[in-house]
Design an enzyme around this catalytic site. Structure first.
Site, mmCIF file in Angstrom:
data_model
loop_
_atom_site.group_PDB
_atom_site.id
_atom_site.type_symbol
_atom_site.label_atom_id
_atom_site.label_comp_id
_atom_site.label_asym_id
_atom_site.label_seq_id
_atom_site.Cartn_x
_atom_site.Cartn_y
_atom_site.Cartn_z
ATOM 1 N N HIS A 71 0.829 -1.203 0.000
ATOM 2 C CA HIS A 71 0.000 0.000 0.000
ATOM 3 C C HIS A 71 0.871 1.264 0.000
ATOM 4 O O HIS A 71 0.603 2.232 -0.715
ATOM 5 C CB HIS A 71 -0.918 -0.044 1.231
ATOM 6 C CG HIS A 71 -1.700 1.212 1.453
ATOM 7 N ND1 HIS A 71 -1.362 2.128 2.421
ATOM 8 C CD2 HIS A 71 -2.788 1.711 0.819
ATOM 9 C CE1 HIS A 71 -2.216 3.135 2.393
ATOM 10 N NE2 HIS A 71 -3.091 2.912 1.430
ATOM 11 N N GLU A 74 2.233 1.806 -3.399
ATOM 12 C CA GLU A 74 1.176 2.378 -4.258
ATOM 13 C C GLU A 74 1.170 3.901 -4.119
ATOM 14 O O GLU A 74 1.137 4.633 -5.107
ATOM 15 C CB GLU A 74 -0.177 1.787 -3.842
ATOM 16 C CG GLU A 74 -1.390 2.373 -4.543
ATOM 17 C CD GLU A 74 -2.528 2.666 -3.579
ATOM 18 O OE1 GLU A 74 -2.880 3.853 -3.436
ATOM 19 O OE2 GLU A 74 -3.062 1.709 -2.964
ATOM 20 N N HIS A 75 1.227 4.394 -2.875
ATOM 21 C CA HIS A 75 1.231 5.848 -2.660
ATOM 22 C C HIS A 75 2.478 6.508 -3.279
ATOM 23 O O HIS A 75 2.373 7.534 -3.947
ATOM 24 C CB HIS A 75 1.227 6.159 -1.151
ATOM 25 C CG HIS A 75 -0.139 6.240 -0.546
ATOM 26 N ND1 HIS A 75 -0.624 7.377 0.028
ATOM 27 C CD2 HIS A 75 -1.115 5.310 -0.425
ATOM 28 C CE1 HIS A 75 -1.848 7.154 0.488
ATOM 29 N NE2 HIS A 75 -2.172 5.902 0.233
ATOM 30 N N GLU A 146 -4.488 8.164 7.185
ATOM 31 C CA GLU A 146 -5.385 7.201 6.516
ATOM 32 C C GLU A 146 -5.691 6.039 7.476
ATOM 33 O O GLU A 146 -6.844 5.643 7.638
ATOM 34 C CB GLU A 146 -4.731 6.690 5.221
ATOM 35 C CG GLU A 146 -5.654 5.802 4.395
ATOM 36 C CD GLU A 146 -5.019 5.299 3.095
ATOM 37 O OE1 GLU A 146 -3.848 5.626 2.823
ATOM 38 O OE2 GLU A 146 -5.710 4.556 2.370
#
Lengths: 432, 426
Positions: A71, A74-75, A146
């Site tokens: 994740h 991905e960022h 997040e």
């Protein structure tokens, strides 16, 4: 330039076609023509998700990487030497996004015009990483917020709690985004080693859907995408041995909720990673859970009439990395009585739920649902990609549904809903 | 726009009983999407009006309970049948929807759409009646469920914070009311009185029916006329658009909860509606301010200051409101508030870079074109335009958007007044 021969898949009932090819780099590319649509949609996906935290690196070495790195990667991939990729898409008017699941990371955009500029941008930013210390630091702060946002979401906390109860070792028990502590360990070097292994063209798939010329598309992708370096050895993912028993039978957390939320889960181990057998198992599970707990079932009717469940019950089944779980959840004001009734109901109501009438009607519903979804470009792109990663072609799903037999379902449900392999997790209203 | 517009999105018909029918015939869909809006004022009966669709979904004369309804839907290849209540400015609408496969894609299926339309009619106009009233059991259960749903607003802190900001900002105005109703009103609702309310509502509210799919509009008109042909009273006239409200000193409201992440919501008033001269400038303004990831809020609150995962703005176009929101750490309140407000100020002072202007215009034009493929959104948007006396015209909207200047955007921003700051924190 010479292109590999296109393979054509088609479905006469749906009146849809998909063309696909594997480029010399190993990248698989698929295209679904949709004449008349304004929207053109592309998603570029890799078989890399949160459960892939132990694997053989690109030099053949064994690696264990921090939780949440897929994740995080991905960022950070959005940071390119020319600026943030989202800003670059915006300059072309396109909307774009990305997501990470347990097993997959996907980058996508939707655009009505400037399609080729956008597709070039998608390919370029996914294929040319530029990990920098300061950008990694900046992203860490954003991802922390997040994660904290998820921690305040009762539905998410309930789901995570259940998976942590069912599984003791398997990385499915870890949050997809990791934790504030684990993402603190991520740096440019760990990101690069994950990238080198999982973002190799042979581990990826590009799906494009819309009103486009297929020859032009395949030529564009073949020209624009990279060749891919030679890697040492095969990619091997390692998952720890997981016991067939559930880790914990119960768990609960207090939060600001109006009514108790609960999820009842069942655990399976030793599940195949791909293939038709896996897809059939998923279909049978979804069909069976809906027959037992859906609003047309006698069990639901009974629970509803006795006011044990507020509104509906939802259910779901997921398979990943050799394990699987089935879930049924809802809101109740009788948290003590409810789980027992639900478990008893499975035992006593299974037979009638699977009657021939019920089974045939439910199959009909599944076929209708499947056809309806082909109105959505997003469903086509993501559905094909997800099934392709399981070595299955989405068009064949309709035949698979048609071929399901009641006897198969009965056998499967008896094994899936084994009372010895269940766990319950609840979110209860705060007591103050 | 000419009278006979070839590119019109919907073919329009007026049916008996004050019902309008709008049909979008297209080759894109494998399903047929139907929506019926039943429109009324957001007046003091708002809780009963939100409860009615919930009771209706429990059963009809022919299919008297949820199990029978669901089984029948399964036999129609799993068509979905939904009911919900929405708020459009100071109006409230019940929305009933049907989504059914087009039988052209199902060998052997017959008259599916006709059966679906008939099912929708039954749902709205032929409820289960016991002793001249709604089933007492159904009403009791749905009252409980409605109360739980209203209490559950708090489960989602993002939505809850927006709801609270609206209640504070519009205290004393009908818009303060939530479309789902009020907890205080639920207890007093009785099955008999609810049936009287329903009879009046269903016979005298203006109706708008939409159908999208690979269909023949004339045939749809005939089927809809047959399905919905019954006596209705003279439709009630609706209240006018909300009047402008003066903004005084900024209201500040803080509430404490046990949360990991605080929510900051800012409420503003602009009073600009579809059809107004400044409407397109307002849409562009919001795109520059916080509609997307290239927008000022995302760039400054998230990307530059690393304060939040989400930071955005959106426009309410019938009451004339604008909101900004972000999820932050409690201690960053002052900084996030200051940065957020500074973005709107910057726009009103004309600080819009070429990149921001260009990206925002392209983004909004792109969204506008792609709306042609998104039928539920197309219907919702057209419904709102019709309430404002116009109709959705995507090509016309694009032309007007392309003519908006930076000065017009700055001028629109300068009319926006900060009304309320709401902060939910730990």
């Amino acid at each position: 330039m010479t292109l590999p021969e296109l393979e054509k898949l088609s479905n006469l009932t749906l009146k849809e076609e998909v063309y696909r090819a594997t480029l010399p780099s190993g990248l698989e590319v698929s295209f679904c023509p949709k004449p008349g649509f304004q929207k053109r949609y592309a998603c570029y996906s890799t078989r890399f998700g949160s459960i892939d935290n132990e694997f053989t690196g690109s030099g053949g070495e064994s690696l264990r990487v921090p939780d949440g790195i897929a994740h995080f990667l991905e960022h950070t991939l959005f940071e390119t030497p020319k600026g943030n990729a989202s800003d670059l898409f915006a300059l072309n008017g396109a909307s774009n996004n990305a997501s990470t699941s347990f097993t997959q990371t996907t980058y996508l955009f939707a655009a009505s015009d400037r399609f080729w500029d956008n597709l070039g941008l998608l390919i370029d930013f996914v294929e040319n990483p530029c990990f920098q210390d300061d950008k990694v630091e900046k992203e860490r702060g954003i991802i922390e917020q997040e994660i904290k946002g998820y921690d305040d979401s009762p539905g998410w906390v309930n789901y995570r709690g259940l998976l942590g109860n069912l599984f003791s070792e398997h990385p499915v028990r870890i949050d997809i985004a990791g934790t504030v502590e684990t993402i603190a360990e991520i740096d440019t070097a760990t990101l690069q080693s994950c990238y080198d292994r999982f973002y190799h063209p042979s581990n990826m798939h590009l799906f494009v859907v819309g009103d486009l010329d297929r020859q032009e598309l395949f030529e564009f992708v073949a020209e624009r995408s990279r060749a891919g370096e030679t890697l040492e050895g095969e990619l091997e993912r390692k998952y720890p041995a997981e016991s067939a028993e559930v880790f914990k039978a119960e768990g609960e957390v207090e939060m600001d909720v109006a009514a108790t939320k609960f999820i009842l889960g069942f655990k399976e181990t030793g599940i195949p990673l791909a293939g038709e057998e896996l897809v059939r198992r998923e279909l049978l599970s979804d069909l069976g859970l809906d027959l037992l707990f859906g609003s047309s079932s006698d069990l639901f009717r009974e629970l509803y009439e006795k006011q044990l469940v507020h509104d509906g019950l939802w259910s779901g089944y997921d398979t990943l990395g050799g394990v699987a779980y089935a879930m049924v959840g809802g809101d109740t004001s009788s948290p003590d009585e409810f789980p027992g009734r639900l478990l008893d109901g499975i035992e006593s109501r299974l037979g009638e739920a699977l009657s021939r009438d019920n089974f045939e009607r439910k199959k009909r519903q599944f076929i209708g649902d499947f056809v309806r979804r082909f109105s959505s470009l997003e469903f086509i792109a993501h559905g094909f990609t997800t099934y392709l990663f399981r070595d299955f072609d989405l068009f064949s799903l309709i035949d698979l549904i048609n071929g399901l037999e009641r006897e198969m379902l009965e056998e499967h449900l008896h094994s899936l809903l084994d009372p010895d392999r269940h766990s319950i997790f609840k979110i209860i209203p705060r007591s103050n | 726009m000419t009278e006979n517009n070839q590119s019109a999105l919907f073919e329009r018909f007026e049916l008996d009983g004050s019902m309008s029918l709008s049909v979008n015939s297209n080759r894109k869909l494998k399903n047929i999407i139907v929506k019926m809006f039943v429109l009324a004022d957001l007046d003091e009966s708002y809780t009963s009006r939100s409860l009615v669709p919930m009771v209706l979904r429990r059963g009809t004369t022919r299919l008297p309970d949820m199990q029978a309804l669901r089984r029948y839907r399964e036999s129609l290849y799993g068509c979905t049948l939904g009911s919900s209540t929405i708020k459009v400015g100071e109006w409230q609408a019940a929305v009933f929807s049907l989504d059914i496969v087009n039988e052209a894609f199902l060998p052997g299926a017959e008259s599916l759409f006709e059966k679906g339309l008939e099912l929708l009619r039954e749902l709205i106009f032929d409820p289960l009646v016991e002793d001249g009233a709604f089933s007492a059991d159904y009403v009791a259960r749905e009252k409980d469920l409605l109360a739980t749903n209203i209490r559950s607003h708090i489960d989602n802190k993002d939505e809850y914070a927006v709801l609270r900001c609206t209640e504070e900002m519009c205290a004393g105005e009908p818009y303060r009311r939530h479309e789902m109703g009020s907890l205080d009103e639920i207890d007093g609702i009785e099955p008999g009185a609810l049936m009287d309310f329903y009879r009046d509502w269903s016979s005298s509210s203006p109706l708008a029916l939409y159908v999208c799919g690979d269909v023949d509009p004339e045939q749809v008109r005939e089927m809809a006329a047959a399905a919905f042909s019954f006596e209705r009273s003279e439709p009630k006239s609706l209240s006018a658009l909300p009047a402008a409200v003066e903004v005084g000193q900024v209201r500040e409201v803080r509430e404490q909860f046990e949360v990991n992440q605080a929510k900051l919501v800012l409420g503003f008033r602009h009073g600009i509606c579809p059809g107004d001269d400044a409407y397109e400038a307002l849409l562009l303004l919001n795109t520059i301010l916080g509609g997307f990831s290239h927008s000022k809020l995302f760039q400054n609150v998230r990307e530059k200051a690393s304060l939040a995962y989400s930071a955005r703005s959106w426009v309410e176009r019938t009451k004339g409101l604008l909101y900004m929101s972000c999820g932050i750490a409690t201690e960053n309140y002052e900084q996030a508030l200051e940065i957020s407000l500074a973005q709107l100020d910057a726009i009103s002072e004309g600080e819009i870079s070429d990149g921001e202007f260009d990206a925002s215009l392209k983004t909004i034009l792109n969204q506008n074109r792609m709306l042609e493929d998104n039928f539920p959104a197309l219907v919702a948007s057209d419904f709102i335009w019709r309430l404002h006396g116009g109709e959705l015209d995507l090509a016309g909207l694009r032309e007007r958007l392309e003519r908006v200047s930076r000065d017009e955007i700055a001028a629109a921003a300068a009319t926006i007044r900060h009304d309320t700051t709401y902060f939910l924190h730990s």
